[in-house]
Write a protein that holds these residues in place. Structure first.
Motif, PDB file in Angstrom:
ATOM      1  N   SER A 107       0.808  -1.223   0.000  1.00 11.48           N
ATOM      2  CA  SER A 107       0.000   0.000   0.000  1.00 11.48           C
ATOM      3  C   SER A 107       0.841   1.272   0.000  1.00 11.48           C
ATOM      4  CB  SER A 107      -0.890   0.038   1.240  1.00 11.48           C
ATOM      5  OG  SER A 107      -1.888  -0.924   1.156  1.00 11.48           O
ATOM      6  N   LYS A 108       0.410   2.228  -0.815  1.00 11.78           N
ATOM      7  CA  LYS A 108       1.005   3.574  -0.760  1.00 11.78           C
ATOM      8  C   LYS A 108       0.107   4.490   0.081  1.00 11.78           C
ATOM      9  CE  LYS A 108       4.238   2.757  -3.953  1.00 11.78           C
ATOM     10  NZ  LYS A 108       3.917   1.299  -3.992  1.00 11.78           N
ATOM     11  N   VAL A 109      -1.163   4.099   0.187  1.00  7.79           N
ATOM     12  CA  VAL A 109      -2.114   4.884   1.000  1.00  7.79           C
ATOM     13  C   VAL A 109      -3.082   3.909   1.695  1.00  7.79           C
ATOM     14  CG1 VAL A 109      -2.089   6.769  -0.690  1.00  7.79           C
ATOM     15  CG2 VAL A 109      -3.915   5.101  -0.771  1.00  7.79           C
ATOM     16  N   PHE A 110      -3.648   4.377   2.821  1.00  5.59           N
ATOM     17  CA  PHE A 110      -4.733   3.625   3.472  1.00  5.59           C
ATOM     18  C   PHE A 110      -6.077   4.261   3.124  1.00  5.59           C
ATOM     19  CE2 PHE A 110      -1.755   2.184   7.043  1.00  5.59           C
ATOM     20  CZ  PHE A 110      -1.607   0.931   6.474  1.00  5.59           C
ATOM     21  N   VAL A 111      -7.133   3.469   3.244  1.00  5.30           N
ATOM     22  CA  VAL A 111      -8.437   3.966   2.817  1.00  5.30           C
ATOM     23  C   VAL A 111      -9.186   4.705   3.922  1.00  5.30           C
ATOM     24  CG1 VAL A 111      -8.594   2.110   1.155  1.00  5.30           C
ATOM     25  CG2 VAL A 111      -9.664   1.817   3.386  1.00  5.30           C
ATOM     26  N   GLY A 112      -8.887   4.355   5.188  1.00 11.32           N
ATOM     27  CA  GLY A 112      -9.575   5.006   6.305  1.00 11.32           C
ATOM     28  C   GLY A 112     -10.988   4.489   6.499  1.00 11.32           C
ATOM     29  N   ASP A 113     -11.544   4.805   7.669  1.00 14.12           N
ATOM     30  CA  ASP A 113     -12.910   4.362   7.944  1.00 14.12           C
ATOM     31  C   ASP A 113     -13.893   5.046   7.001  1.00 14.12           C
ATOM     32  OD1 ASP A 113     -11.970   2.735   9.871  1.00 14.12           O
ATOM     33  OD2 ASP A 113     -12.557   3.992  11.564  1.00 14.12           O
ATOM     34  N   THR A 114     -13.525   6.249   6.518  1.00 12.24           N
ATOM     35  CA  THR A 114     -14.404   6.963   5.595  1.00 12.24           C
ATOM     36  C   THR A 114     -14.770   6.071   4.408  1.00 12.24           C
ATOM     37  OG1 THR A 114     -13.171   8.944   6.152  1.00 12.24           O
ATOM     38  CG2 THR A 114     -14.688   9.111   4.301  1.00 12.24           C
ATOM     39  N   TYR A 115     -13.752   5.406   3.833  1.00 14.26           N
ATOM     40  CA  TYR A 115     -14.045   4.568   2.671  1.00 14.26           C
ATOM     41  C   TYR A 115     -14.979   3.418   3.039  1.00 14.26           C
ATOM     42  CZ  TYR A 115     -13.847   1.563  -1.338  1.00 14.26           C
ATOM     43  OH  TYR A 115     -14.232   0.794  -2.402  1.00 14.26           O
ATOM     44  N   CYS A 116     -14.677   2.756   4.172  1.00 12.24           N
ATOM     45  CA  CYS A 116     -15.472   1.583   4.557  1.00 12.24           C
ATOM     46  C   CYS A 116     -16.937   1.968   4.747  1.00 12.24           C
ATOM     47  CB  CYS A 116     -14.933   0.970   5.842  1.00 12.24           C
ATOM     48  SG  CYS A 116     -13.193   0.521   5.716  1.00 12.24           S
ATOM     49  N   TYR A 117     -17.159   3.097   5.438  1.00 13.08           N
ATOM     50  CA  TYR A 117     -18.538   3.543   5.671  1.00 13.08           C
ATOM     51  C   TYR A 117     -19.217   3.924   4.363  1.00 13.08           C
ATOM     52  CZ  TYR A 117     -17.796   3.720  10.666  1.00 13.08           C
ATOM     53  OH  TYR A 117     -17.564   3.385  11.952  1.00 13.08           O
ATOM     54  N   PHE A 118     -18.451   4.654   3.560  1.00 14.56           N
ATOM     55  CA  PHE A 118     -18.971   5.143   2.286  1.00 14.56           C
ATOM     56  C   PHE A 118     -19.351   3.957   1.393  1.00 14.56           C
ATOM     57  CE2 PHE A 118     -16.947   5.992  -1.978  1.00 14.56           C
ATOM     58  CZ  PHE A 118     -18.057   6.577  -2.567  1.00 14.56           C
ATOM     59  N   ALA A 119     -18.449   2.973   1.276  1.00 15.69           N
ATOM     60  CA  ALA A 119     -18.715   1.818   0.418  1.00 15.69           C
ATOM     61  C   ALA A 119     -19.952   1.066   0.919  1.00 15.69           C
ATOM     62  CB  ALA A 119     -17.504   0.892   0.402  1.00 15.69           C
ATOM     63  N   GLY A 120     -19.982   0.815   2.236  1.00 16.99           N
ATOM     64  CA  GLY A 120     -21.112   0.082   2.809  1.00 16.99           C
ATOM     65  C   GLY A 120     -22.419   0.813   2.553  1.00 16.99           C
ATOM     66  N   MET A 121     -22.360   2.157   2.643  1.00 21.26           N
ATOM     67  CA  MET A 121     -23.586   2.941   2.474  1.00 21.26           C
ATOM     68  C   MET A 121     -24.030   2.939   1.009  1.00 21.26           C
ATOM     69  SD  MET A 121     -25.424   4.161   4.703  1.00 21.26           S
ATOM     70  CE  MET A 121     -26.787   5.215   5.009  1.00 21.26           C
ATOM     71  N   VAL A 122     -23.078   2.920   0.072  1.00 20.08           N
ATOM     72  CA  VAL A 122     -23.464   2.829  -1.344  1.00 20.08           C
ATOM     73  C   VAL A 122     -24.294   1.552  -1.532  1.00 20.08           C
ATOM     74  CG1 VAL A 122     -22.622   2.458  -3.693  1.00 20.08           C
ATOM     75  CG2 VAL A 122     -21.520   4.151  -2.244  1.00 20.08           C
ATOM     76  N   PHE A 123     -23.825   0.456  -0.930  1.00 24.31           N
ATOM     77  CA  PHE A 123     -24.555  -0.809  -1.072  1.00 24.31           C
ATOM     78  C   PHE A 123     -25.925  -0.731  -0.399  1.00 24.31           C
ATOM     79  CE2 PHE A 123     -20.042  -2.542  -1.152  1.00 24.31           C
ATOM     80  CZ  PHE A 123     -19.974  -2.409  -2.524  1.00 24.31           C
ATOM     81  N   ALA A 124     -25.957  -0.118   0.805  1.00 26.26           N
ATOM     82  CA  ALA A 124     -27.245  -0.005   1.497  1.00 26.26           C
ATOM     83  C   ALA A 124     -28.219   0.832   0.671  1.00 26.26           C
ATOM     84  CB  ALA A 124     -27.039   0.613   2.879  1.00 26.26           C
TER      85      ALA A 124
END
Ligand code: UD1
Ligand code: MG
Length: 466
Positions: free
Chosen positions: A298-315
């Motif tokens: 990894s050159k960068v981490f995604v952070g909790d922002t990505y995890c929440y955002f991705a999950g919410m797109v699915f929801a």
């Protein structure tokens, strides 16, 4: 000069070419009935290019702002930028906003005086009623905007979490608030709270059962579950984004089955699946850009922002597209990971701050991480742990007196390492991608084929419903 935060010359040219072609295609969709699907694909490609470049450029800025994290599974534990999901999310939100005229082009033409030309003669009654407003699907726009609003809220909350490191017990409920706008639109616009009863039970319960407000509780639970579930299946390079891309692609595949020519148009579910595609395509675009930087090493981490955002797109797509149960079939590894984690989440078994697999610097491989029992477990818990070990669902270390002193952390990543032995970080990530694809395909098969064993029809076969 080429540094780690600039694009190479080759990358610049390729991205410019991609953006150029996509813009050309996009501009050409303002014709006839419009071509929203083509426009959406172009938007996804542009979003990819923009997110790819911005993530590269903004690395040093994020580090300077303190948004950084240690890569635990590397010999020197380098510090790299974190919260890069925020960049993805912002690019994505802008793409969805800009997409509105493309998505509704046909309806805008119908509602204005033909092709948007203001200079045609307008008859009296049209001056009175404004324009042909009744021809515009305000409900659909409301649905689209409510999804956008829910996503914006979750991004704000996610960035807050990344900045302030909110505690788990506080942040699990965060997505419930973000879900309110789309639940309201669901209530006003769709309002179906019936579920089809499986055939063997129909003689007792009837064909449908109305769950009423319980159905709203269930949808709120889906909105809480999806973001948190992705955040919990995390901790090795690339895994958060890779699982999200697999889920998104499988959802897209499922959506495509409801479109012409696969299903005879007009199928009643076509519109909601188109809606889902408009939300998923740019998501795949920004996620692919992030994965390029986040995959091992990894050159960068995604952070909790990505995890929440991705999950919410699915929801959002699952709830507003009316296929939340199908969605859950694609979340089987996450559901397993959550259920398997519950003893630690509820502190029946101690839960350290991090449960990611442990890096062994001598071998360069990842092995299971463990919880240390400073106080030995009670006899009942010890018995359960012994039983789990018998079924190879956990690994224990005991002292000379036979008391448990260590047990492996309860995550699917650790469990996989218990089963397969230590392995490289990228191998583990690939294995997880394989598991996600296999479970997802099985889920879709169950949804469209095996479900016919207990339900009368698959909703894809429209004619048999009519
Ligand atoms: C969740 C998990 C936690 C896991 C963490 C890893 C639960 C209850 N919590 O916590 O057990 O350890 O995610 O993301 O399941 N990191 C790496 N390599 C990676 C990804 C992350 O070393 O590929 C480390 C970095 O130090 C990074 C940190 O994990 O800074 C991010 O952790 P964070 O997302 O804040 O953890 P939580 O989501 O709270
Ligand atoms: Mg996290």
């Amino acid at each position: 000069m080429q540094t780690s935060s600039t694009l190479t010359r080759a990358e610049t040219w390729r991205l410019l070419l991609l953006v150029g072609i996509s813009l050309g295609v996009l501009a050409n969709t303002f014709q006839g009935d419009g071509a929203p699907l083509i426009a959406s694909i172009s938007m996804a490609l542009i979003s990819f290019a923009v997110a790819f470049s911005m993530i590269r450029w903004l690395g040093p800025v994020f580090i300077k702002a303190g948004l950084k994290g240690k890569d635990m599974a590397k010999p020197r534990k380098p510090e790299i930028p974190e919260t890069m999901g925020a960049v993805c999310a912002v690019v994505y939100l802008i793409a969805l906003i800009v997409f509105i005229p493309f998505a509704f082009y046909k309806d805008i033409v119908a509602a204005t005086s033909g092709g948007g030309n203001r200079d045609v003669v307008i008859e009296d009654q049209h001056i009175e009623t404004g324009r042909y407003l009744h021809r515009f699907p305000h409900g659909k726009l409301a649905s689209y905007l409510s999804g956008l609003l829910s996503l914006q809220s979750i991004v704000i909350l996610g960035i807050g979490d990344d900045l302030l490191d909110i505690r788990w017990r506080h942040k699990v409920l965060i997505p419930a608030f973000a879900a309110v706008p789309m639940l309201i639109v669901y209530f006003v616009d769709f309002g179906v709270t019936h579920v089809v009863v499986p055939v063997p039970l129909q003689q007792y319960l009837g064909d449908f059962i109305d769950l009423g407000w319980l159905y709203y509780m269930y949808m709120a639970a889906v909105a809480i579950f999806c973001p948190n579930a992705i955040n919990m299946l995390a901790g090795i390079n690339g895994i958060e984004v890779a699982q999200s891309i697999v889920i998104a692609v499988l959802l897209l595949f499922n959506d495509a089955m409801y479109l012409a020519p696969i299903t005879p148009y007009p199928h009643p579910a076509t519109d909601s699946h188109l809606f889902s595609i408009y939300f998923l395509l740019p998501f795949i675009g920004v996620s692919a850009a992030l994965l390029c930087h986040n995959w091992y090493p990894s050159k960068v981490f995604v952070g909790d922002t990505y995890c929440y955002f991705a999950g919410m797109v699915f929801a959002v797509v699952g709830i507003l597209g009316h296929f939340s149960k199908t969605l859950l079939l694609l979340f089987v590894p996450q559901i397993f990971n959550f259920l398997y984690s519950t003893p630690q989440l509820f502190h029946v078994i101690p839960c350290p701050r991090h449960r990611l697999p442990k890096f062994n610097a001598a071998t360069g491989l990842l092995d299971t991480s463990v919880t240390e029992w400073t106080v030995p477990p009670s006899p009942l818990i010890a018995m359960v742990l012994d039983l789990l070990e018998k079924f190879r669902l956990i690994r224990l270390v005991k002292n000379k007196e036979g008391q448990i002193v260590e047990s492996t952390n309860l995550t699917i990543l650790n469990l996989w390492l218990v089963w397969m032995g230590p392995m490289r970080e990228d191998t583990l990530a690939w294995h997880m991608v394989g598991v996600q694809i296999a479970c997802g395909l099985l889920g879709l098969f169950v949804r469209h084929r095996l479900a016919l064993l207990v339900f009368n029809t698959d909703n894809r076969t429209f004619q048999s419903m009519a």
